[in-house]
Design a protein around this motif. Structure first.
Motif, PDB file in Angstrom:
ATOM      1  N   LYS A   1       0.836  -1.208   0.000  1.00 51.68           N
ATOM      2  CA  LYS A   1       0.000   0.000   0.000  1.00 51.68           C
ATOM      3  C   LYS A   1       0.867   1.253   0.000  1.00 51.68           C
ATOM      4  O   LYS A   1       2.078   1.184   0.188  1.00 51.68           O
ATOM      5  CB  LYS A   1      -0.879  -0.015   1.254  1.00 51.68           C
ATOM      6  CG  LYS A   1      -0.049  -0.040   2.534  1.00 51.68           C
ATOM      7  CD  LYS A   1      -0.916  -0.321   3.740  1.00 51.68           C
ATOM      8  CE  LYS A   1      -0.164  -0.113   5.039  1.00 51.68           C
ATOM      9  NZ  LYS A   1       0.876  -1.074   5.309  1.00 51.68           N
TER      10      LYS A   1
ATOM     11  N   CYS B   1      -3.674   2.942   0.703  1.00 51.27           N
ATOM     12  CA  CYS B   1      -4.335   2.553  -0.543  1.00 51.27           C
ATOM     13  C   CYS B   1      -3.583   1.369  -1.129  1.00 51.27           C
ATOM     14  O   CYS B   1      -2.362   1.408  -1.240  1.00 51.27           O
ATOM     15  CB  CYS B   1      -4.293   3.705  -1.536  1.00 51.27           C
ATOM     16  SG  CYS B   1      -4.972   5.210  -0.865  1.00 51.27           S
ATOM     17  N   SER B   2      -4.319   0.352  -1.518  1.00 48.74           N
ATOM     18  CA  SER B   2      -3.661  -0.815  -2.102  1.00 48.74           C
ATOM     19  C   SER B   2      -2.909  -0.391  -3.364  1.00 48.74           C
ATOM     20  O   SER B   2      -3.360   0.477  -4.093  1.00 48.74           O
ATOM     21  CB  SER B   2      -4.689  -1.895  -2.430  1.00 48.74           C
ATOM     22  OG  SER B   2      -5.674  -1.375  -3.278  1.00 48.74           O
TER      23      SER B   2
ATOM     24  N   SER C   1      -4.035  -2.555   3.889  1.00 50.41           N
ATOM     25  CA  SER C   1      -4.607  -2.046   2.641  1.00 50.41           C
ATOM     26  C   SER C   1      -6.099  -2.366   2.607  1.00 50.41           C
ATOM     27  O   SER C   1      -6.555  -3.328   3.225  1.00 50.41           O
ATOM     28  CB  SER C   1      -3.882  -2.638   1.428  1.00 50.41           C
ATOM     29  OG  SER C   1      -4.323  -3.934   1.162  1.00 50.41           O
TER      30      SER C   1
END
Lengths: 198, 212
Positions: free
Chosen positions: A134, A194-195, B180
Motif C-alpha cells: 500500500k 491505498c492498495s 490495505s
C-alpha cells in the motif's frame, strides 16, 4: 467495440500480492535501478556516504499518501544530513492511475518541493520484492558490510489525521535507534493505506 | 387572424431554437460520454497490453466513473472508535456477519460495494448480515460519505470508524492485515475468516455459502 473491451477488461480479476511475501525485518534488500522524475536512474549504491535509507512507497493519488507528504519531506530534511535519505518510490500501474504517471509525479514533486528522489517502479518489479502492499509504506534499511538490511517496516507515525496529535513517530524512533546503535523497539507497525494498483 | 399567426410563428421559432439547443446539448454530452468511454478503453487496452506476464492479470481497478458531488448532506451516521466497533466483530448470534472495510476514495472498494449490497439483499433471510465500515476521513463525512450513501441508496448497515491509532487496532481485526483496503471479515459466532483482497460477487457468495 470500445464498450466490449471495457467490459472484458473490467471483468478480469485482481492479482493479489499476498501479505507475508517480500522482505521481513532482518532480510537483505536487493539494490534496484529505477527512473527518477529527472529522467536519471537511481540505485541505492549511488549513495556512497549513506548509512542507510528511508525507502518510502508513496504516490500522488492516495489521500493517505498525500496527507503524509509534508512529513516525508520533514523526514528527509532531518535524516538525509545524518546519513539516512528518503528514497520515494511510486509503485502503481499508471494505466490504472494516470494521476501517478511520471509527468504527474514530476509536477507534484515540484509543487511540494521534494528534495529527495521520487522514483517510478515502472515494471512493478521492485515493490513486490519489498512486499509493499500500500501507499504509504515505509522500509528503513541499514547499510552494513553485508548489504542493506531491512530494520523497520510499516507506518510513519500513529496519527494520519493530524501531525500535531502524533504520539509515536515510528520511523524517527527506528532511525534514531539505528544511529545510536540501539535496538529498535517497534520494528513493524500497521496502518491503513491505498492498495498498490496492479 | 394575423396576430394569431404571428404568435404561432414566434412560438414555433422559439420551439425550434429551444429544440436545437437541447439537441446540441444532448449531442455534446453524448460525444463527451463516447470520448470518456474511448479514453477508458484505450487506457485499459494499454494496461492489458502492457502486461508481459500473460493473460491472467489485467486491469483490476478503474476510477469510479461517477464522482460524488461535494454538496454536504446530513443524515445520521454511527461513528465508532475501535473499542466501539469491536462489538460488531464479535457477535455470537448464529448469524453470518460480513464486515467490509472500505472508503469512498478507494476505487476497488467502490467497485465491489454493489456485490456486498447484492449479498445483503439475497441472503438476508438466511441469516447473513452485511456491515460496511467506512474509513473515510472524518472531515469528509458530510461532504463525501453521506452523499455517497444517499446517492447509491446503500441498504447494508454503514458505520464509520474513526480511530487514528491504526497500529493499535489493525492487528486486532486480523494479525495478517497489512492495512490495505478493501479488506473483509466474514464470521459466524467464533469462526472468523479474513480477506485482504477485492471480491467478485461469485467469490463473495462462495465464502459465505461455506459458512451457511
Amino acid at each position: 467495440m470500445s464498450v466490449a473491451i471495457l467490459v472484458l477488461c473490467l471483468s478480469a480479476f485482481t492479482l493479489n500480492i499476498g501479505a507475508g511475501e517480500g522482505y521481513k525485518v532482518g532480510d537483505k534488500a536487493e539494490d534496484f535501478s529505477l527512473k527518477n522524475i529527472d529522467g536519471k536512474m537511481v540505485s541505492l549504491s549511488d549513495y556512497k556516504g549513506a548509512k542507510g535509507f528511508i525507502v518510502t512507497f508513496t504516490c500522488n493519488t492516495c489521500p493517505y499518501a498525500v496527507m503524509y507528504e509534508d512529513r516525508i519531506i520533514a523526514l528527509n530534511k532531518k535524516y538525509a544530513p545524518m546519513g539516512y535519505p528518503v528514497i520515494a518510490i511510486m509503485p502503481n500501474n499508471v494505466a490504472v492511475k494516470p494521476g501517478d504517471a511520471l509527468p504527474e509525479m514530476k509536477k507534484r514533486a515540484e509543487k511540494k518541493g521534494f528534495d529527495f528522489p521520487y522514483l517510478i517502479d515502472a515494471d512493478q518489479t521492485v515493490y513486490p520484492k519489498f512486499g509493499a502492499t500500500k501507499t504509504p509504506h515505509v522500509f528503513v534499511l541499514e547499510k552494513t558490510n553485508s548489504g542493506n538490511i531491512v530494520q523497520y517496516i510499516g507506518a510513519i507515525d500513529d496519527n494520519y489525521k493530524d501531525a500535531s496529535l502524533v504520539r509515536t513517530k515510528y520511523v524517527e524512533l527506528a532511525v534514531d535507534a539505528l544511529l545510536g546503535s540501539k535496538e529498535i523497539k517497534e520494528k513493524e507497525t500497521k496502518a491503513i493505506g491505498c492498495s498498490i494498483k496492479v | 387572424m394575423k396576430i394569431v399567426l404571428r404568435k404561432t410563428s414566434i412560438y414555433f421559432l422559439f420551439k425550434c431554437l429551444l429544440n436545437y439547443k437541447i439537441f446540441n446539448e444532448v449531442l455534446f454530452s453524448f460525444m463527451l460520454m463516447k470520448l470518456k468511454l474511448l479514453f477508458i478503453a484505450i487506457l485499459l487496452m494499454v494496461s492489458c497490453g502492457k502486461n508481459k506476464k500473460g493473460n491472467d492479470i489485467s486491469a483490476s481497478e478503474v476510477e469510479p466513473i461517477e464522482h460524488v458531488e461535494t454538496k454536504a448532506i446530513d443524515i445520521p451516521l454511527e461513528i465508532y472508535d475501535y473499542a466501539g466497533l469491536e462489538t460488531f466483530l464479535n457477535l455470537k448470534d448464529d448469524k453470518i456477519h460480513v464486515v467490509n472495510f472500505w472508503a469512498t476514495w478507494c476505487a476497488p472498494c467502490v467497485k465491489e460495494l454493489p456485490y456486498f449490497e447484492k449479498l445483503n439483499d439475497a441472503y438476508k433471510e438466511k441469516g447473513v448480515e452485511v456491515m460496511l465500515v467506512s474509513l473515510d476521513f472524518p472531515h469528509l463525512y458530510d461532504k463525501k460519505l453521506k452523499p455517497f450513501i444517499v446517492k447509491n441508496n446503500l441498504q447494508s448497515k454503514v458505520v464509520a470508524l474513526d480511530d487514528a491509532d491504526m497500529n493499535a487496532w489493525i492487528p486486532k481485526v486480523d494479525e495478517s492485515w497489512s492495512g490495505s483496503i478493501p479488506a473483509t471479515v466474514i464470521y459466524k459466532n467464533g469462526d472468523s475468516h479474513f480477506y485482504e483482497q477485492s471480491f467478485t460477487y461469485e467469490e463473495l457468495e462462495k465464502e459465505v455459502k461455506k459458512m451457511l
